[in-house]
Each structure stands twice: as C-alpha cells, then as structure tokens.
Design an enzyme around this catalytic site. Structure first.
Site, PDB file in Angstrom:
ATOM      1  CG  ASP A  12      -9.240 -83.299  52.902  1.00 11.20           C
ATOM      2  OD1 ASP A  12      -9.814 -82.545  52.100  1.00 11.20           O
ATOM      3  OD2 ASP A  12      -9.439 -84.533  52.941  1.00 11.20           O
ATOM      4  CG  ASN A  14     -11.344 -76.160  53.619  1.00  3.68           C
ATOM      5  OD1 ASN A  14     -10.999 -76.342  54.780  1.00  3.68           O
ATOM      6  ND2 ASN A  14     -10.587 -75.519  52.742  1.00  3.68           N
ATOM      7  NE  ARG A  25     -16.980 -79.074  47.683  1.00  7.60           N
ATOM      8  CZ  ARG A  25     -16.224 -79.905  48.396  1.00  7.60           C
ATOM      9  NH1 ARG A  25     -16.775 -80.808  49.166  1.00  7.60           N
ATOM     10  NH2 ARG A  25     -14.909 -79.831  48.316  1.00  7.60           N
ATOM     11  CG  HIS A  29     -12.930 -73.955  49.660  1.00  4.36           C
ATOM     12  ND1 HIS A  29     -12.263 -75.074  50.089  1.00  4.36           N
ATOM     13  CD2 HIS A  29     -13.690 -74.361  48.605  1.00  4.36           C
ATOM     14  CE1 HIS A  29     -12.590 -76.105  49.321  1.00  4.36           C
ATOM     15  NE2 HIS A  29     -13.472 -75.703  48.420  1.00  4.36           N
ATOM     16  CG  LEU A 124       6.957 -69.939  59.099  1.00  2.00           C
ATOM     17  CD1 LEU A 124       7.406 -71.205  59.815  1.00  2.00           C
ATOM     18  CD2 LEU A 124       5.460 -69.713  59.330  1.00  2.00           C
ATOM     19  CG  LEU A 179       0.838 -89.745  52.260  1.00  2.00           C
ATOM     20  CD1 LEU A 179       2.230 -90.274  51.958  1.00  2.00           C
ATOM     21  CD2 LEU A 179       0.884 -88.780  53.441  1.00  2.00           C
ATOM     22  CB  SER A 180      -4.176 -86.531  48.535  1.00  2.06           C
ATOM     23  OG  SER A 180      -5.223 -87.218  49.177  1.00  2.06           O
TER      24      SER A 180
HETATM   25  C1  IPE Z   1      -5.892 -82.924  49.178  1.00  6.03           C
HETATM   26  O1  IPE Z   1      -7.247 -82.943  49.465  1.00  6.03           O
HETATM   27  C2  IPE Z   1      -5.520 -81.636  48.488  1.00  6.03           C
HETATM   28  C3  IPE Z   1      -5.548 -80.440  49.311  1.00  6.03           C
HETATM   29  C4  IPE Z   1      -5.786 -80.395  50.585  1.00  6.03           C
HETATM   30  C5  IPE Z   1      -5.258 -79.221  48.605  1.00  6.03           C
HETATM   31  P1  IPE Z   1      -8.299 -83.603  48.456  1.00  6.03           P
HETATM   32  O2  IPE Z   1      -9.624 -83.466  49.087  1.00  6.03           O
HETATM   33  O3  IPE Z   1      -8.119 -83.063  47.107  1.00  6.03           O
HETATM   34  O4  IPE Z   1      -7.821 -85.125  48.466  1.00  6.03           O
HETATM   35  P2  IPE Z   1      -8.618 -86.451  48.126  1.00  6.03           P
HETATM   36  O5  IPE Z   1      -9.281 -86.248  46.804  1.00  6.03           O
HETATM   37  O6  IPE Z   1      -9.607 -86.652  49.220  1.00  6.03           O
HETATM   38  O7  IPE Z   1      -7.579 -87.517  48.135  1.00  6.03           O
HETATM   39  C1  IPE Z   2      -9.526 -79.140  51.179  1.00  7.38           C
HETATM   40  O1  IPE Z   2     -10.847 -79.292  51.519  1.00  7.38           O
HETATM   41  C2  IPE Z   2      -9.294 -77.910  50.338  1.00  7.38           C
HETATM   42  C3  IPE Z   2      -8.936 -78.189  48.945  1.00  7.38           C
HETATM   43  C4  IPE Z   2      -8.734 -79.373  48.415  1.00  7.38           C
HETATM   44  C5  IPE Z   2      -8.787 -77.033  48.083  1.00  7.38           C
HETATM   45  P1  IPE Z   2     -11.865 -80.074  50.574  1.00  7.38           P
HETATM   46  O2  IPE Z   2     -12.467 -79.114  49.612  1.00  7.38           O
HETATM   47  O3  IPE Z   2     -11.207 -81.248  49.953  1.00  7.38           O
HETATM   48  O4  IPE Z   2     -12.961 -80.537  51.618  1.00  7.38           O
HETATM   49  P2  IPE Z   2     -13.646 -81.955  51.688  1.00  7.38           P
HETATM   50  O5  IPE Z   2     -12.545 -82.975  51.799  1.00  7.38           O
HETATM   51  O6  IPE Z   2     -14.435 -82.117  50.438  1.00  7.38           O
HETATM   52  O7  IPE Z   2     -14.477 -81.887  52.918  1.00  7.38           O
HETATM   53 MG    MG Z   3     -10.979 -83.174  50.512  1.00  7.58          MG
END
Ligand code: IPE
Ligand code: IPE
Ligand code: MG
Length: 225
Positions: A12, A14, A25, A29, A124, A179-180
């Site tokens: 998380d 990115n 954003r 990624h 792995l 844990l989402s």
């Molecule tokens: C969790 O991150 C999903 C992934 C890393 C793919 P999110 O950014 O989607 O989670 P929330 O919305 O903050 O809980």
């Molecule tokens: C995690 O990073 C990647 C995915 C959920 C695909 P985010 O895109 O959630 O980045 P933040 O949490 O908004 O910074």
């Molecule tokens: Mg996120």
C-alpha cells in the site's frame, strides 16, 4: 528460531508516494511494480522463503476511477509479459488467488501463459492476489463445499480456499493498520508488521530487518512456551 516460509504483503501507498512528488497516482503504481520485482528476486534467493503472496488488486479496488483501474490492468499485463524471463531465471512459479474471470480475455490469457511457462519452476512461489477479497474467497469456497457436504471441517474449508497456505508473516506498507480484506483465514496466526514506508520506497534492507526480528519471535499458537 523460526523462519518465515510464507510472507504476505499488502503493498500500500503507491498513490500517496506519487502525490508527494507532485506526480499522478499512476506513476506510483509504475514505481511499485519495480519494487515487486526487487522483493520477489530477493525472496527467490532466500532459501527459507517458500511463498510470497502479494496483494495487487482487491475486490474493492474496482471502486476507483475507471482510468486508474484501466491503468492497473494494463500495468499488470505489461509486468507479466516483461517479467516472464525473470521468473524463469529465478526459478519462480507464478500462482494467483482471487477471481480473475472479471479481467479482460487478453489479461486472463497472459496470466495463464505465465503460469503455464513457470509451472515447472520449483523455487519461490509468487502468488499474486488479483481481484482478491478474503470474504469473496470464503464465500466461493463455502458455496462449492455445501453442494457436497453439510458438515464442513477446518481442513475442508482450508483446502477449498484459493490460498491454502497459512501465513507466517504479514507486512503492510503505507502506514495504515488494517487488513483490507486480505487473507483473513490464512493469517489467523500470522505475525503482523505495519510500516509507514510507502510501497515504492520499500527495500530489501527493510525486509531483511523485518525478517531478522521475526526469527526472534516466540510463536506459541495458543500453547505455552
Ligand atoms: C489494499 O490497499 C489493497 C491492495 C494493496 C491491493 P487499499 O488502498 O485498497 O486499502 P484501503 O482502501 O486503504 O483499506
Ligand atoms: C496500493 O497503493 C496499490 C493498489 C491498491 C492497487 P494505493 O493505490 O492504495 O496507494 P495509496 O494508499 O492511495 O497511497
Ligand atoms: Mg491504499
């Protein structure tokens, strides 16, 4: 001393990483995908680690703006195509968890191809969580099992899940403590590590430090020392 055989990562941060640099954003990624490669290669060279499960796209991530979702789908396809030689070179087998039937035919084909080409790699296992949600995974498993049996045991449910392997160490980058909807069943006894580091800044050095701490943890699983 215990070693973490199965590591799961909620990658998380990115978007925030990119925004902090005044970028879009999606740039985050793109950078994040580079770290996936670095961390996977590191894990493939560490004989203690058998499995690396990476949360790449959740069942809830469809709620994001269409352009971001489309970018993530294209990035995933490009990543898999480019990385195939790296998987093979490092003896890494690709698996996925989650319901990929929602993806485009072309992406499904690319996933299937990389899985097929790496099927005999016995180093792995990199398991990508794609359109994955723990609740969706459990419901799909229960709906299949209930057609056969009234009485569902722990082993039966475990075996019917996409991810059949308990997690030793679960890491979440990005500074949030949740844990989402990731591997809820499999993480019942996982050690949890939350770091403020945004995923594109995560490094092998930080992972090494986390692993060093893990070896000192006493895992009791409800028993006594
Ligand atoms: C969790 O991150 C999903 C992934 C890393 C793919 P999110 O950014 O989607 O989670 P929330 O919305 O903050 O809980
Ligand atoms: C995690 O990073 C990647 C995915 C959920 C695909 P985010 O895109 O959630 O980045 P933040 O949490 O908004 O910074
Ligand atoms: Mg996120």
């Amino acid at each position: 001393m215990s070693s973490a055989k199965h590591i799961a990562i909620i990658m998380d941060g990115n978007g925030r990483w990119a925004e902090l640099q005044g970028q879009k954003r999606v740039k985050g990624h793109e950078e994040g995908a580079k770290i996936v490669k670095t961390i996977t290669t590191y894990c493939s060279l560490n004989p203690d680690i058998d499995r690396l499960t990476l949360y790449a796209f959740s069942t809830e991530n469809w709620k994001r703006p269409r352009l971001e979702v489309e970018f993530l789908m294209k990035l995933l396809e490009r990543y898999l195509k480019n990385e195939l030689p790296v998987y093979l070179q490092n003896n890494v087998k690709l698996e996925t968890i989650g319901d990929t039937k929602a993806f485009s035919k072309s992406l499904q084909k690319t996933i299937a191809k990389v899985k097929e080409k790496t099927a005999n790699c016995d180093g792995l296992v990199q398991s990508l969580a794609l359109n994955y949600g723990a609740k969706d995974e459990m419901l799909r498993a229960i709906n299949i099992l209930k057609k056969e049996k009234d009485d569902i045991s722990e082993t039966m449910l475990s075996d019917a899940l996409d991810c059949k392997h308990s997690v030793d160490l679960l890491i979440r980058t990005g500074g949030d403590y949740r844990l989402s909807n990731f591997l809820l069943w499999q993480s019942a006894y996982a050690e949890l590590v939350f770091t403020d580091t945004l995923w594109p800044d995560f490094s092998t050095q930080e992972l090494e430090e986390i692993l060093k701490k893990f070896t000192k943890i006493e895992r009791r699983f409800g028993g006594l020392k």
